[in-house]
Design a protein around this motif. Sequence first.
Motif, PDB file in Angstrom:
ATOM      1  N   VAL A 412       4.671   6.201  -0.526  1.00  9.32           N
ATOM      2  CA  VAL A 412       4.647   4.941  -1.280  1.00  9.32           C
ATOM      3  C   VAL A 412       3.202   4.478  -1.475  1.00  9.32           C
ATOM      4  CG1 VAL A 412       5.249   2.480  -1.190  1.00  9.32           C
ATOM      5  CG2 VAL A 412       6.949   4.215  -0.588  1.00  9.32           C
ATOM      6  N   GLU A 413       2.401   4.551  -0.425  1.00 10.02           N
ATOM      7  CA  GLU A 413       0.991   4.133  -0.518  1.00 10.02           C
ATOM      8  C   GLU A 413       0.221   4.981  -1.516  1.00 10.02           C
ATOM      9  OE1 GLU A 413       0.694   2.596   4.144  1.00 10.02           O
ATOM     10  OE2 GLU A 413       0.016   4.613   3.564  1.00 10.02           O
ATOM     11  N   THR A 414       0.462   6.278  -1.479  1.00 11.63           N
ATOM     12  CA  THR A 414      -0.265   7.157  -2.398  1.00 11.63           C
ATOM     13  C   THR A 414       0.233   7.004  -3.829  1.00 11.63           C
ATOM     14  OG1 THR A 414       1.237   8.968  -1.784  1.00 11.63           O
ATOM     15  CG2 THR A 414      -0.869   8.869  -0.645  1.00 11.63           C
ATOM     16  N   LEU A 415       1.537   6.835  -4.022  1.00 10.00           N
ATOM     17  CA  LEU A 415       2.067   6.601  -5.370  1.00 10.00           C
ATOM     18  C   LEU A 415       1.517   5.308  -5.956  1.00 10.00           C
ATOM     19  CD1 LEU A 415       5.789   7.653  -4.800  1.00 10.00           C
ATOM     20  CD2 LEU A 415       4.234   8.712  -6.453  1.00 10.00           C
ATOM     21  N   ALA A 430      14.230   1.859  -0.998  1.00  8.50           N
ATOM     22  CA  ALA A 430      15.217   2.735  -0.365  1.00  8.50           C
ATOM     23  C   ALA A 430      14.925   2.893   1.121  1.00  8.50           C
ATOM     24  CB  ALA A 430      15.216   4.099  -1.059  1.00  8.50           C
ATOM     25  N   ALA A 431      13.646   3.019   1.453  1.00 14.35           N
ATOM     26  CA  ALA A 431      13.284   3.173   2.866  1.00 14.35           C
ATOM     27  C   ALA A 431      13.533   1.881   3.644  1.00 14.35           C
ATOM     28  CB  ALA A 431      11.814   3.587   2.971  1.00 14.35           C
ATOM     29  N   LEU A 432      13.224   0.736   3.031  1.00 19.10           N
ATOM     30  CA  LEU A 432      13.419  -0.545   3.721  1.00 19.10           C
ATOM     31  C   LEU A 432      14.888  -0.897   3.889  1.00 19.10           C
ATOM     32  CD1 LEU A 432      10.540  -2.624   2.083  1.00 19.10           C
ATOM     33  CD2 LEU A 432      10.752  -2.020   4.510  1.00 19.10           C
ATOM     34  N   ALA A 433      15.744  -0.245   3.101  1.00 17.50           N
ATOM     35  CA  ALA A 433      17.185  -0.481   3.256  1.00 17.50           C
ATOM     36  C   ALA A 433      17.711   0.148   4.537  1.00 17.50           C
ATOM     37  CB  ALA A 433      17.934   0.085   2.049  1.00 17.50           C
ATOM     38  N   MET A 438       8.612  -0.703  13.475  1.00 21.97           N
ATOM     39  CA  MET A 438       7.191  -1.001  13.293  1.00 21.97           C
ATOM     40  C   MET A 438       6.405   0.253  13.694  1.00 21.97           C
ATOM     41  SD  MET A 438       6.210  -4.019  12.242  1.00 21.97           S
ATOM     42  CE  MET A 438       4.712  -4.481  13.116  1.00 21.97           C
ATOM     43  N   PRO A 439       5.237   0.512  13.119  1.00 25.43           N
ATOM     44  CA  PRO A 439       4.590  -0.250  12.055  1.00 25.43           C
ATOM     45  C   PRO A 439       4.995   0.208  10.645  1.00 25.43           C
ATOM     46  CG  PRO A 439       3.119   1.456  12.801  1.00 25.43           C
ATOM     47  CD  PRO A 439       4.381   1.620  13.607  1.00 25.43           C
ATOM     48  N   THR A 440       5.952   1.164  10.580  1.00 26.65           N
ATOM     49  CA  THR A 440       6.335   1.695   9.266  1.00 26.65           C
ATOM     50  C   THR A 440       6.869   0.602   8.348  1.00 26.65           C
ATOM     51  OG1 THR A 440       6.842   3.833  10.277  1.00 26.65           O
ATOM     52  CG2 THR A 440       7.734   3.422   8.091  1.00 26.65           C
ATOM     53  N   ALA A 441       7.663  -0.317   8.900  1.00 26.89           N
ATOM     54  CA  ALA A 441       8.213  -1.398   8.086  1.00 26.89           C
ATOM     55  C   ALA A 441       7.100  -2.240   7.477  1.00 26.89           C
ATOM     56  CB  ALA A 441       9.132  -2.265   8.928  1.00 26.89           C
ATOM     57  N   ALA A 442       6.070  -2.530   8.281  1.00 28.18           N
ATOM     58  CA  ALA A 442       4.949  -3.335   7.771  1.00 28.18           C
ATOM     59  C   ALA A 442       4.199  -2.594   6.670  1.00 28.18           C
ATOM     60  CB  ALA A 442       4.006  -3.676   8.923  1.00 28.18           C
ATOM     61  N   ARG A 443       3.975  -1.303   6.880  1.00 25.95           N
ATOM     62  CA  ARG A 443       3.285  -0.514   5.845  1.00 25.95           C
ATOM     63  C   ARG A 443       4.062  -0.551   4.535  1.00 25.95           C
ATOM     64  NH1 ARG A 443       2.562   5.375   7.891  1.00 25.95           N
ATOM     65  NH2 ARG A 443       1.594   5.573   5.821  1.00 25.95           N
ATOM     66  N   LEU A 444       5.374  -0.395   4.617  1.00 26.96           N
ATOM     67  CA  LEU A 444       6.195  -0.398   3.407  1.00 26.96           C
ATOM     68  C   LEU A 444       6.178  -1.763   2.717  1.00 26.96           C
ATOM     69  CD1 LEU A 444       9.196   1.702   4.740  1.00 26.96           C
ATOM     70  CD2 LEU A 444       7.731   2.329   2.802  1.00 26.96           C
ATOM     71  N   ARG A 445       6.224  -2.859   3.490  1.00 28.48           N
ATOM     72  CA  ARG A 445       6.220  -4.198   2.892  1.00 28.48           C
ATOM     73  C   ARG A 445       4.871  -4.499   2.227  1.00 28.48           C
ATOM     74  NH1 ARG A 445      10.337  -7.462   3.620  1.00 28.48           N
ATOM     75  NH2 ARG A 445      11.943  -6.974   5.172  1.00 28.48           N
ATOM     76  N   ILE A 446       3.791  -4.095   2.885  1.00 29.84           N
ATOM     77  CA  ILE A 446       2.457  -4.317   2.313  1.00 29.84           C
ATOM     78  C   ILE A 446       2.313  -3.540   1.001  1.00 29.84           C
ATOM     79  CG2 ILE A 446      -0.010  -3.866   2.647  1.00 29.84           C
ATOM     80  CD1 ILE A 446       0.564  -4.329   5.695  1.00 29.84           C
ATOM     81  N   ALA A 447       2.768  -2.285   1.018  1.00 24.06           N
ATOM     82  CA  ALA A 447       2.710  -1.474  -0.202  1.00 24.06           C
ATOM     83  C   ALA A 447       3.568  -2.093  -1.296  1.00 24.06           C
ATOM     84  CB  ALA A 447       3.171  -0.047   0.096  1.00 24.06           C
ATOM     85  N   THR A 448       4.745  -2.618  -0.916  1.00 28.99           N
ATOM     86  CA  THR A 448       5.628  -3.247  -1.901  1.00 28.99           C
ATOM     87  C   THR A 448       4.966  -4.478  -2.514  1.00 28.99           C
ATOM     88  OG1 THR A 448       7.578  -2.484  -0.689  1.00 28.99           O
ATOM     89  CG2 THR A 448       7.908  -4.276  -2.252  1.00 28.99           C
ATOM     90  N   SER A 449       4.265  -5.266  -1.704  1.00 31.46           N
ATOM     91  CA  SER A 449       3.555  -6.432  -2.226  1.00 31.46           C
ATOM     92  C   SER A 449       2.487  -6.014  -3.229  1.00 31.46           C
ATOM     93  CB  SER A 449       2.919  -7.220  -1.079  1.00 31.46           C
ATOM     94  OG  SER A 449       2.220  -8.338  -1.578  1.00 31.46           O
TER      95      SER A 449
END
Length: 920
Positions: A412-415, A430-433, A438-449
């Motif tokens: 997600v970060e690279t995309l 899909a991943a957050l569903a 942690m810390p994967t959830a935080a990384r995904l939320r930051i990338a989503t923002s």
Amino acid sequence: MRGRDSQWRAVLNLLDGVGNRGIGVLLVDAEIGMGRNLLLTRAVDEAAGRGFAVTGGSASGLRRLAPLGSLFSVFQGLGMSEGSAFETGASENLFPAIDELRGLVQSRSADRPVLVWLDDVQEADLATLLTLKILPAQLASAPVAWMFTRQVTAARTTEADLLFDRLRHEGARYIELGPLGNEAIAEITADVLKAKPERELLALAAQTAGNPMLLVELLKGLLEEGAVRVSRGEASLISNVVPQRVRTIVQRRMDDLKPDTRRLLEVAAILGRCFSAEDLAELLDRAPVELLPAIREAMAEGVLIEMAQAASFRHELVWRTIVEMIPMTVRQAVHRQIGEFLLDRGELSETAAEHLILGTPPGDARALARLDRAAAQALPTSPSTALHLTERALQLTDQRDSDWLARTATAVETLTLTGDLGKAETLARAALAEPTPMPTAARLRIATSAILHLRGRPAEARAEAVDTLALPRLPVNLRDKAEVALLHAMAADPGERAGEERAAAVLDKPDRHGDAALITARILLATSAWARGELQEGLRLAREAVGHALLGSIPARRTHPRLTLASMLGDVRRLDEAQGLLRTAERERSSLDHHAWAAGTSALQARIHLAAGRPDDAVAEAAAALRLATETGADLFAPTAISVLATAALRGGDMTLAARHLERFEDLLLERQAVPDTLRCTAVLAQVNEARFGSEAATALLSRLRDADGRYRRLLVTAPDSGAWLVRLALAGGDRAQAEGVVAVAAELAEGNPCFAFLTCAAAHARGLLRRDASLLDEAAQSPDPWCRASALEDCGVVLAAASARQDAVGRLDQALDLYQRHGAARDAARVRSRLREIGVRRRHWSRRARPKTGWASLTDTEQKITGLAAQGLTNRQIAEQMFLSVHTIAFHLRHVFRKLEVGSRVELTRLSLEHDRKR
């Protein structure tokens, strides 16, 4: 003889010229498989058909071991018998043997012309080469044609070189059977397959590098193995596997090489089609100098060629075949070895990534960990390489595996960085569903923002960042990234108190935050100050942000503060500095592989072109920006591009096109908040509606342009030229109070920022319209914006005409007309001509030179200049640097050039350009 027209003409000229005084020799050079035998066969048949006595042979074989042995076989065709003095003892009696040959040829040529040919001259002995040097000159007046052919290798025999050079010096014709061109390859492919080949098949055929023998064997092999489907006169590729016929040819060539050379080629093939001697030596654990004999042999046999700083397999098809003949397990092991030593050496290129991927079999946990390590190393500087590695690791990971979510976060970060925002958002959600630790959830939320910010959805981006900061036990590094994401989202609504307070809090405690957060805080405060009309403060903060990013970390540089500063400078028409910043910003964006922001630099560049009075370049750049925004999903930058396109169409008088551009903007409005470029777009929309439906349609949109206090401060900061239009609109509707309010805001901005001439002129223009004061409008006509100058002159002319100052009015209107015409504002020019007619002055319609739709004359001046530079061999980036345009604009113009000139490649474009230059 496809693609050999010029070479065949040389043969015909040789035969036609027999008997004329002068040396009648044709020298032919050709690599293996280039059609040398076919050319000789056709030449022999042609000569025989003309009544020539034909004799010839090859300098290779056992006869070459004896001096003049190969020549004996050649001249047997003219009646030389066994046991002649020529055949025996020739090495001791060379010149008597030459005399005997001369006499034989003279006697046979007395009745009819003679063609003497010798193939494989590179194999000939010294006595034969000397004879070939002497005889043609001695028989120059006889009706004899000589045809000598030679196989070209990287290691020609010196003696054969000397012979060819000497004969050419004496007047011999010379031809080379080089690689066939694309057209000839296509024709041969159609001949062999008896059908028109489709593009994929032609691409495979091109891998033969124009070698006719290799091409024909490839095509025959594809037919034999059922890898080609012929239907309705078209041939399409079913399988891309190298056929056995080609494998056999390549295997034979490999078998003829020394064992060391074969091993070197096999390892080199896995390394890649192009490779360096240093990399190869490291893989083979040998010094580079030890590889020289094997490399020289491979080059001599035409398998390898030398390039600038590397070696390369001559034919892509041969390279592919060698790779495919190596067992899979061996290939994987070597790929893994290559990837590891490149990774250890710090080379995180796409090449290194590809080797690591090819060397990673499914289920190998250690290999997958190696991909993760490589992706982490690549992410800061090369997101595209990191994405390549991560996507492969995801393919090989079971979704039930605990590592799958972590790899998904990296993807997600690279995309997000590489500009596939739609895919990145889908993958993140899909991943957050899933239950995500942690810390994967935080990384995904930051990338989503970050994704939502770039997609133009600041409210959602803000919510994601806030939720992330509320997570318990959030690591410090991720907290700082979440802070950056939140500040970016809050900057979408400049002037909001909560955003300013948060940015100020970050700057108050610099030791608690990374440089990316500190820069983003300055950007937010800069845009807020700008929105309030505190322009000097806004520029100061933006310049500070640029200065801090200059030597900052990669995340800090990816905040792109130069774009904020360039946008501000564009607002106040300091265009040279803005353009310089954008060029630097684009170079940095490209070096950081941050494709998600590519539309941003293009969109701002379009604004600069429009403000400078270059509408064609503005439209090209804006179209490129809009295309990039669509490709990446970065709708944040779309309103800027749309505003440029719609404004250019409005000024050009194409209301339908302007409305079509603005339809996309209105679609975006459903998901966006009011940010500066949304205001700019809304203003253009109101102006287009006014032109199409009248002032009431424009007035209906004014509520979307006002600030919370009912004034137009933010609009007049980001688009100061809107002030004059707002005053006109208010006066047309009889709302003088509204007009006075606009003038008051414009005056406040000008008085509060006296060093910005554009604001001063814009305020003078608004006040001059309200007061119908010609002197104020003359002051406004000093604007740095050419279109605004023309607008002020037009309004001044109208005021003077109403005051019966006809001569002065005509002068101002003529100046306005000239400016409008020179800067592509056809609609405005038409309006000025109408005003002139009202006071009794007629001006002819000025229009751009009428151009046809196709051909050289259809090109604009910009397109012609770009064509000339492209014909010189410059790349799009080099052309962009010379013309101070972006790479996307150059590509946009070149697409139009290709369409207008009906060409499909730069080669054709260069040919047409050279032909055009010769005719001039």
